[in-house]
Each structure stands twice: as C-alpha cells, then as structure tokens.
Design an enzyme around this catalytic site. Sequence first.
Site, PDB file in Angstrom:
ATOM      1  N   HIS A 180       0.842  -1.206   0.000  1.00  5.81           N
ATOM      2  CA  HIS A 180       0.000   0.000   0.000  1.00  5.81           C
ATOM      3  C   HIS A 180       0.870   1.246   0.000  1.00  5.81           C
ATOM      4  CE1 HIS A 180      -3.892   2.014   1.659  1.00  5.81           C
ATOM      5  NE2 HIS A 180      -3.142   2.902   1.024  1.00  5.81           N
TER       6      HIS A 180
ATOM      7  N   HIS B  55       1.674   5.119  -2.270  1.00  5.54           N
ATOM      8  CA  HIS B  55       1.245   6.092  -3.282  1.00  5.54           C
ATOM      9  C   HIS B  55       2.501   6.626  -3.950  1.00  5.54           C
ATOM     10  CE1 HIS B  55      -2.946   6.210  -1.787  1.00  5.54           C
ATOM     11  NE2 HIS B  55      -2.373   5.962  -0.612  1.00  5.54           N
TER      12      HIS B  55
ATOM     13  N   ASN C 244      -4.803   6.415  -7.052  1.00  4.91           N
ATOM     14  CA  ASN C 244      -5.318   7.793  -6.972  1.00  4.91           C
ATOM     15  C   ASN C 244      -4.295   8.814  -7.464  1.00  4.91           C
ATOM     16  OD1 ASN C 244      -3.742   7.332  -4.665  1.00  4.91           O
ATOM     17  ND2 ASN C 244      -4.966   8.654  -3.348  1.00  4.91           N
TER      18      ASN C 244
ATOM     19  N   ASP D 161      -8.901   3.421  -3.062  1.00 11.02           N
ATOM     20  CA  ASP D 161      -8.233   3.928  -1.857  1.00 11.02           C
ATOM     21  C   ASP D 161      -8.232   5.459  -1.809  1.00 11.02           C
ATOM     22  OD1 ASP D 161      -6.650   3.529   0.576  1.00 11.02           O
ATOM     23  OD2 ASP D 161      -5.123   4.601  -0.552  1.00 11.02           O
TER      24      ASP D 161
ATOM     25  N   HIS E  89     -10.968   1.092   1.340  1.00  7.74           N
ATOM     26  CA  HIS E  89     -10.704   2.206   2.263  1.00  7.74           C
ATOM     27  C   HIS E  89     -12.001   2.387   3.042  1.00  7.74           C
ATOM     28  CE1 HIS E  89      -8.919   6.324   3.244  1.00  7.74           C
ATOM     29  NE2 HIS E  89     -10.076   6.261   3.875  1.00  7.74           N
TER      30      HIS E  89
ATOM     31  N   ASN F  60      -5.638   9.766   7.169  1.00  4.87           N
ATOM     32  CA  ASN F  60      -6.906   9.031   7.149  1.00  4.87           C
ATOM     33  C   ASN F  60      -6.655   7.549   6.960  1.00  4.87           C
ATOM     34  OD1 ASN F  60      -8.591  11.217   7.430  1.00  4.87           O
ATOM     35  ND2 ASN F  60      -8.911  11.494   5.248  1.00  4.87           N
TER      36      ASN F  60
ATOM     37  N   ASP G   8       1.203   2.690   3.850  1.00  5.47           N
ATOM     38  CA  ASP G   8       0.382   3.754   3.259  1.00  5.47           C
ATOM     39  C   ASP G   8       1.238   4.999   2.983  1.00  5.47           C
ATOM     40  OD1 ASP G   8      -1.674   5.256   2.271  1.00  5.47           O
ATOM     41  OD2 ASP G   8      -2.809   5.378   4.135  1.00  5.47           O
TER      42      ASP G   8
ATOM     43  N   HIS H 101       3.362  14.130   0.242  1.00  2.00           N
ATOM     44  CA  HIS H 101       2.715  15.360  -0.242  1.00  2.00           C
ATOM     45  C   HIS H 101       3.781  16.430  -0.394  1.00  2.00           C
ATOM     46  CE1 HIS H 101      -1.384  13.918   0.176  1.00  2.00           C
ATOM     47  NE2 HIS H 101      -1.088  13.457   1.382  1.00  2.00           N
TER      48      HIS H 101
HETATM   49  O1  DOR Z   1      -4.110   9.862   4.655  1.00  2.00           O
HETATM   50  C1  DOR Z   1      -4.281   9.320   3.586  1.00  2.00           C
HETATM   51  N1  DOR Z   1      -3.664   9.775   2.470  1.00  2.00           N
HETATM   52  N2  DOR Z   1      -5.086   8.270   3.514  1.00  2.00           N
HETATM   53  C2  DOR Z   1      -5.410   7.714   2.333  1.00  2.00           C
HETATM   54  O2  DOR Z   1      -6.109   6.724   2.327  1.00  2.00           O
HETATM   55  C3  DOR Z   1      -4.970   8.325   1.065  1.00  2.00           C
HETATM   56  C4  DOR Z   1      -3.682   9.012   1.264  1.00  2.00           C
HETATM   57  C5  DOR Z   1      -3.271   9.872   0.092  1.00  2.00           C
HETATM   58  O3  DOR Z   1      -3.441   9.447  -1.059  1.00  2.00           O
HETATM   59  O4  DOR Z   1      -2.717  10.947   0.320  1.00  2.00           O
END
Ligand code: DOR
Length: 432
Positions: free
Chosen positions: A64, A66, A98, A156, A183, A282, A309, A313
């Site tokens: 998991h 990103h 995503n 997700d 999710h 989240n 996860d 950012h």
């Molecule tokens: O905090 C989160 N950020 N939870 C998620 O499920 C998605 C993720 C994101 O893509 O930034």
Amino acid sequence: MKLLIKGGHVVDPANGIDQIADIVIDGQKIIGVDLGLSDQTISGGAEIFDATGLVVCPGLIDMHVHLREPGLEAKEEIRTGSEAAAAGGFTAVACMPNTKPIVDNSIMVSGILERARREAAVHIHVIGALTKEQAGKELAEIGDMVQNGAVALSDDGHFVEDARVFQTGLSYASMFDIPVISHAEEESLAGEGCMHEGLVSTILGVKGRPAVAEEIAVARDILLAEYAKARLHIAHVSAAGAVELIRQAKRRGVKVTAEATPHHLSLTDEAVYGFNTATKVNPPLRSADHVRSLIDGLKDGTIDAIACDHAPHAPEEKDVEYRIAANGFTGLETSLGVILTALYHSKELTLNQIVQLMSVSPAAILGVTGGSLAPGATADITVFDPDKEWIVDSKHFYSKGKSTPFDGKTLKGKAVATVVAGQFVMKNGEVL
Ligand code: DOR
C-alpha cells in the site's frame, strides 16, 4: 555473477528457517540457503557480503504505497518513491491508483509498469481503481486492467458509498481471483473530521472522525464479500471494532484479509497535541485502546500484513493550518525501523512474525512472487540490522515527501542492504 550473503541470521518463515546460514545467489535466482554451499561458491569467485550480526530475509513487500505518478510529481515520482522503498529495505511495492488521471484503464496500468521497468529501483505492482475516476458510480475497466497486470483493485482514499457498485465490483474481481482493497471510512460519519474523535479531539476542539465510521464500513464490506464469495482486503485498519469484525468474519470463513500501518501501531491521537500536520492521516491516529487491539490482531493472525500507506505530499500541502492540511505522510523509509522499535524490541512480535507480516503475507494476498528464499526463487532479499539505533531526519529521505510524524525520533532497527533480482539496489543506506 554469484553472490554469497554470508553468516547472517536467516529468517524465512515460508521455509521454516530461523538460524545462522549463508545464502547463495546466481544471477537473478537463489541457489540455496545452507552452510555447506559456500566453499564451493567461493571457489567460483562469488561476491561476498558479510551479514554477520544482521538479519537476512525474503525481500520486504509494501502492498500500500502512493507513488503519485502520473500527474502528481510534485509529491513523488515512480523513481523517487522506488528509491525510498529500496532505502527502507523493500524489494517490491504495490501502488495505489489515486493519481492524476486515476488508474482506471489498461493504458494507465501498462504505462506505469513500463515507466517502472525503466526507472524503478524495486519491483512495482499496480493496483487499479475499482470504479471509473474513483467516483464510486461505474466500474472501471477491470478485465482489461487485470490482463495488463493489475494485481488488485481499490478506490483507496475513498469509501465506495454505493453498496450495489461495491458488491458488483467484488463479484467481478472474484472472476479474476484478485482482492478488492477497501478504504473503509463511512463519509457521512467521518465527514470533515480531521483526527480521531475522543478525549483529545474534545480537549483540542477539533472535529473528530469516530471509530464507528470505520467499523460500519468494515461491517458492510465484510457482508458484501461474504455474499459475493469474493476476496476483500481492508486497508489501514485502525479501529478496535474493525479488528473484531474481521476476526469474526475470518472465523466463519469469509475471504477477508487486512493490513495495519506502522503509524497506527505505534502512535496515538495524543501525537496531535501541538497540531503538527505530520500527524494528520486518514484513517486518523487513534487512542491507546485501539492501538492495543491492532497489536493483538497482528498476534492472533486477524491482521495479515503491515503496509505503510506511504502518502507523500508537497511541502505547501502540509505546511498549512491543521484543518486544511493534506492527509497522509511518507512512510517507506521509516516503516521497518518503527515496526522493529515498537513491536520487536518491546517483545510483542518475533522477527519471524514480522517477516511474515511484511513479506510473506503481502506476496500471498497480491498473488505476486516473493516472500520466500526457496531455491529457484527470484533473489529478492532484505538485510537489516535489528539493533542499529538511528535518528530519523526527513531531509535525507529519498522520497520527495518530507512530512513524517517520526521526524527526529530515535528508532532501533534499519535496513542495511536491499537485493532485487540478485542485484544490490541499496547498500549501507545508499541507493545504488
Ligand atoms: O491519509 C491518507 N492519504 N489516507 C489515504 O487513504 C490516502 C492518502 C493519500 O493518497 O494521500
């Protein structure tokens, strides 16, 4: 070219190995795990890596993450995210859909795999969206995505509110025997909350996301998976009630699996005091009773896997007021260290259990290679020092995302080398 990883503590749960041994690799494959093989190999001019005092295990797999590419390269790229994985001791990761645009068709899946083949430091697996544009209305091009390599499906970041759509997606995915990853946070309950609803949110005067928002979503998804006889995987379980629902469902034979994150296993909502936006995620960091239930869930097999996860950012999305800060943070470079510190050194889990949770189970859930040091297996191997103390400094991360609630913390345990298909991609913390 032969490689001998010599004298390490080999932990290979899939093959019942938990002892000092040598590993012999030829090209991309493992030849064997043995004490007798080494002399013969040395005479063949093998490269030797001295693993004395270190743990050697099948490559860690994070199911998991990103990677943000395409479209969100200010946060992360496949190259930088995969380097973060290599630095953290991971030989494979599965990336969430995503991105911008969303990975909801076969061209997107093959495009990511193609880019990964050229640029990634580790193996990349692709998780396709369950619904078009992750909008929760219409199913994505599931068959086409699977044919082009998608290993699982997920919206997700969002809960699929429409039960009919989710159930149809489960049924469709079951034809390909792949899991749907949920999710599980019911939005009408979680709403605009930006931390766990409880004592701390009340003291801080911040709107909360109650545990029941997760529990009701997990309950619904389990019932739908049971009805559709389909495989369901619950992402980032954080609530005690969700653990109990999964436990009961497993007992009655529902095909449900689950993961928990290093942050939900080691931090509580008290980390939000001070409003450091690196604690915003989240589902949210919850109270100590929930953390205890998650650890118990790992111990009794209710929770199958640990996944971080990794959600990088850009600084401008995190360096803002708590209420509007982006959810999530970078995790790949701290995951193993946090787990060893919080769960191994505290004697909650053995190394064998940790390798099961971070390598064997994720490979099995996704149906990908890995999780074993058996002769003939691809030589994906992680070497780590369970006792190395280090201070997290996000400035030095390979990831573009520098936000982490573990910044400045001392961790005990760190990856020392990462071998992907017989090649070192990281040695002594440096990605090669
Ligand atoms: O905090 C989160 N950020 N939870 C998620 O499920 C998605 C993720 C994101 O893509 O930034």
